[in-house]
Design an enzyme around this catalytic site. Structure first.
Site, mmCIF file in Angstrom:
data_model
loop_
_atom_site.group_PDB
_atom_site.id
_atom_site.type_symbol
_atom_site.label_atom_id
_atom_site.label_comp_id
_atom_site.label_asym_id
_atom_site.label_seq_id
_atom_site.Cartn_x
_atom_site.Cartn_y
_atom_site.Cartn_z
ATOM 1 N N ASN A 1 1.398 -1.091 -0.174
ATOM 2 C CA ASN A 1 0.248 -0.132 -0.334
ATOM 3 C C ASN A 1 0.900 1.342 0.137
ATOM 4 O OD1 ASN A 1 -2.781 1.727 0.367
ATOM 5 N ND2 ASN A 1 -1.980 2.223 1.672
ATOM 6 N N TYR B 1 0.549 9.657 4.476
ATOM 7 C CA TYR B 1 0.306 10.339 5.601
ATOM 8 C C TYR B 1 1.080 11.238 5.490
ATOM 9 C CZ TYR B 1 -1.746 5.604 4.774
ATOM 10 O OH TYR B 1 -2.538 5.084 3.947
ATOM 11 N N ARG B 2 0.671 12.233 6.896
ATOM 12 C CA ARG B 2 2.247 13.491 7.228
ATOM 13 C C ARG B 2 2.776 12.504 8.076
ATOM 14 N NH1 ARG B 2 -2.815 16.648 9.845
ATOM 15 N NH2 ARG B 2 -2.166 15.832 12.207
ATOM 16 N N TRP C 1 -1.269 7.954 9.897
ATOM 17 C CA TRP C 1 -2.241 7.699 9.105
ATOM 18 C C TRP C 1 -3.285 7.396 10.207
ATOM 19 C CZ3 TRP C 1 2.050 3.352 8.579
ATOM 20 C CH2 TRP C 1 2.161 2.600 9.816
ATOM 21 N N ASP D 1 -4.400 22.119 9.918
ATOM 22 C CA ASP D 1 -4.783 21.334 9.171
ATOM 23 C C ASP D 1 -6.404 22.156 7.845
ATOM 24 O OD1 ASP D 1 -5.349 18.383 8.526
ATOM 25 O OD2 ASP D 1 -5.158 18.050 10.423
HETATM 26 C C1 LIG Z 1 -1.693 16.708 1.201
HETATM 27 C C2 LIG Z 1 -1.944 15.934 1.577
HETATM 28 C C3 LIG Z 1 -2.080 15.094 2.672
HETATM 29 C C4 LIG Z 1 -2.638 14.220 3.364
HETATM 30 N N1 LIG Z 1 -2.550 13.438 5.002
HETATM 31 C C5 LIG Z 1 -2.546 12.657 5.171
HETATM 32 C C6 LIG Z 1 -2.503 12.185 6.761
HETATM 33 O O1 LIG Z 1 -2.213 12.930 7.744
HETATM 34 N N2 LIG Z 1 -3.389 11.407 7.932
HETATM 35 C C7 LIG Z 1 -4.296 10.428 6.666
HETATM 36 O O2 LIG Z 1 -4.916 9.285 7.277
HETATM 37 N N3 LIG Z 1 -4.303 10.413 5.658
HETATM 38 C C8 LIG Z 1 -3.421 11.837 5.084
HETATM 39 N N4 LIG Z 1 -4.050 12.317 4.042
HETATM 40 C C9 LIG Z 1 -5.055 12.034 2.930
HETATM 41 C C10 LIG Z 1 -4.332 10.510 2.087
HETATM 42 O O3 LIG Z 1 -3.280 9.847 1.569
HETATM 43 C C11 LIG Z 1 -6.266 9.950 1.599
HETATM 44 O O4 LIG Z 1 -7.163 9.065 2.174
HETATM 45 C C12 LIG Z 1 -5.383 7.813 0.658
HETATM 46 O O5 LIG Z 1 -6.782 7.676 0.117
HETATM 47 C C13 LIG Z 1 -5.122 6.992 1.690
HETATM 48 O O6 LIG Z 1 -4.994 6.059 1.071
HETATM 49 P P1 LIG Z 1 -5.148 4.723 1.514
HETATM 50 O O7 LIG Z 1 -7.023 4.201 1.281
HETATM 51 O O8 LIG Z 1 -3.823 3.790 0.739
HETATM 52 O O9 LIG Z 1 -4.455 4.616 3.219
HETATM 53 C C14 LIG Z 1 -3.595 13.163 3.072
HETATM 54 C C15 LIG Z 1 -3.996 14.063 1.860
HETATM 55 C C16 LIG Z 1 -3.601 15.041 1.630
HETATM 56 C C17 LIG Z 1 -3.684 15.347 -0.321
HETATM 57 MN MN LIG Z 2 -4.082 2.101 -0.356
#
Ligand SMILES: Cc1cc2nc3c(=O)[nH]c(=O)nc-3n(C[C@H](O)[C@H](O)[C@H](O)COP(=O)(O)O)c2cc1C
Ligand SMILES: [Mn+2]
Length: 481
Positions: free
Chosen positions: A168, A172-173, A186, A282
């Site tokens: 995957n 996630y910041r 995450w 945020d």
């Molecule tokens: C700039 C930016 C920062 C993000 N930061 C976070 C974060 O810190 N934690 C989080 O869970 N999702 C964050 N997201 C959203 C996730 O990247 C997004 O939900 C993604 O689809 C998660 O992928 P996954 O389904 O493979 O976990 C962020 C998105 C963007 C555009």
């Molecule tokens: Mn994914």
């Protein structure tokens, strides 16, 4: 031709007048963020800071921060073209007879061409550091005054599902805690968190993590896509860029990363080890307050000879992430319509910061149909977070928020047409009674039918007749307008 890497994308932005180089010294602590905020609010170019204070590594920000830049990133004239390509794939069925099958071969071959490829060498490992390195070697930003520290904001976080072995990649910041550790933010509904929860079932105490920072734009973008679990983001990146993503094995852990990345952080997360993360300004426009998150331990840092650091800031909308999200809205519509063909269009206005508001127009066919659509959205992937869903008839243009407000507010009897449900809510929702759990609201603003118990007459919208309009076109001029 697909961009090879981040610098290729930077070049394209620059050629198209969408990049500004900043030669003056600007501090990664707050100052770069203020530049980025002003630039995006003015519809300005991407910014390349050549002299971040205290660093020799340039900082790229706002590279996706308008629809035009999204188009350059994804190499299309309009992001709808990607939606169109997806729709074509979805329509592809196994045709009858040999001729039909032959006709399909090129499409299938095209699909095969999207799968990521493993290569033995990558520019991301031009420099391999297993000692004498620090997270502070990167020009990581502090974005807002009350932030708990400096945050890596555009990381591609790679992990493996311990049950299936599938990879995957999520964005996630990561808050830099010290030289070798960072927060792993995450949220509980995301795939990284799920891998973390599954890990102890395999008798392991540690989870390998690799973080790539800066890659070709389709690869970076794929990390934010709300894909189903176990669907490889790198495959989708290949589809978006129409060329496979080249992956290279990490030096110290069992993961692969995009070979062309600028930086790679290799390391692990120890189960059960949590640390306070945040606050962080945020994308809701408010601070996300402190909370406990896992800790990433950096064990090896690899990078290019002369890397560029890619980042973003979020904050009061619209910011760069609004445009990234708007492209998601356009690209995912055909996929949503696979499940819900009655849906005409959807829109997530900037002020709704994605999860707070989704506007849906639909062709209503039976009583209660709008509510069925709402519940289906609440049951679909990350659309489950939608705090408020407004459903309107298909003649309402949901891209026009004012039209939706006008018509929807006229059309509802609140007590009858508003429905509350309980369920998972976005981790960033600061108003829900509990973190991650609360109520959501659906507003059925479609015209009500007798089959829904509405027996009064329904008025038409006011419109002047074409004939009068034509007459007045003429009179208007004669009157001297
Ligand atoms: C700039 C930016 C920062 C993000 N930061 C976070 C974060 O810190 N934690 C989080 O869970 N999702 C964050 N997201 C959203 C996730 O990247 C997004 O939900 C993604 O689809 C998660 O992928 P996954 O389904 O493979 O976990 C962020 C998105 C963007 C555009
Ligand atoms: Mn994914």
């Amino acid at each position: 031709m697909a961009y090879k890497d981040l610098r290729d994308f930077v070049r394209a932005l620059e050629e198209k007048g969408e990049l500004k180089r900043i030669a003056v010294e600007v501090d990664p602590i707050l100052e770069i963020a203020e530049f980025a905020d002003r630039a995006v609010k003015q519809g300005g170019p991407a910014l390349l800071f050549e002299k971040p204070k205290g660093y020799s590594t340039p900082v790229l920000i706002n590279s996706f921060a308008s629809m035009r830049k999204m188009e350059i990133a994804l190499e299309v004239d309009n992001v709808e073209q990607i939606a169109q390509r997806i729709a074509e794939f979805l329509e592809m069925r196994i045709p009858e007879g040999l001729l039909g099958k032959l006709k399909m071969l090129p499409k299938l071959a095209e699909m095969g061409a999207f799968f990521p490829r493993t290569v033995s060498k990558g520019a991301c490992q031009e420099v391999v550091l297993t000692s004498g390195f620090s997270l502070f070697d990167l020009p990581v930003l502090q974005c807002w005054p009350e932030d708990g520290g400096r945050f890596i904001t555009l990381p591609l976080v790679f992990s493996r599902n311990p049950d299936t072995g599938k990879r995957n990649c999520g964005m996630y910041r990561m808050q830099v805690f010290d030289e070798r550790t960072a927060g792993m933010h995450w949220q509980t509904h995301k795939q990284g968190a799920e891998h973390y929860r599954r890990t102890p079932h395999h008798g392991r105490r540690r989870m390998d993590i690799a973080v790539a920072i800066g890659a070709d734009p389709a690869t970076m973008y794929s990390a934010i896509l709300p894909l189903p679990p176990d669907l490889d983001e790198m495959m989708i990146a290949g589809f978006l860029r129409q060329s496979p993503v080249e992956m290279v094995k990490c030096q110290t852990c069992d993961l692969e990363v995009p070979a062309a990345a600028e930086f790679v952080l290799e390391g692990y997360v120890e189960l059960g080890e949590l640390r306070t993360e945040g606050p962080f300004g945020d994308h809701t426009g408010f601070y996300s307050l402190e909370d406990e998150y896992p800790v990433f331990h950096l064990t090896c840092l690899t990078r290019r000879e002369r890397p560029i650091y890619a980042t973003t800031i979020v904050g009061p909308p619209p910011m760069e992430d609004y445009y990234m999200g708007k492209a998601v809205e356009r690209i995912f519509l055909p996929l949503m319509r696979l499940q819900l063909p009655e849906v005409r269009d959807i829109a997530m206005p900037a002020e709704g910061v994605f999860h707070n508001l989704i506007l849906v127009s639909m062709r209503k066919s039976y009583p209660g149909h709008a509510r069925k659509v709402m519940h289906s959205i609440w049951g679909t992937g990350q659309a489950m977070f939608s705090k408020c869903i407004v459903v309107v008839d298909e003649d309402v243009d949901v891209q026009n928020t004012r039209e939706v407000a006008w018509k929807a507010l006229n059309h509802i009897d609140p007590q009858r047409d508003i429905e509350f449900v309980m369920g998972p809510v976005d981790s960033l929702d600061h108003a829900s009674r509990l973190p991650n759990y609360g109520s959501k609201m659906g507003i059925d603003a479609t015209r009500k039918w007798p089959g829904e118990g509405f027996t009064r007459r329904w008025p038409g919208v006011i419109r002047m007749s074409d004939e009068v309009k034509r007459r007045v076109d003429e009179l208007w001029k004669r009157a001297g307008f």
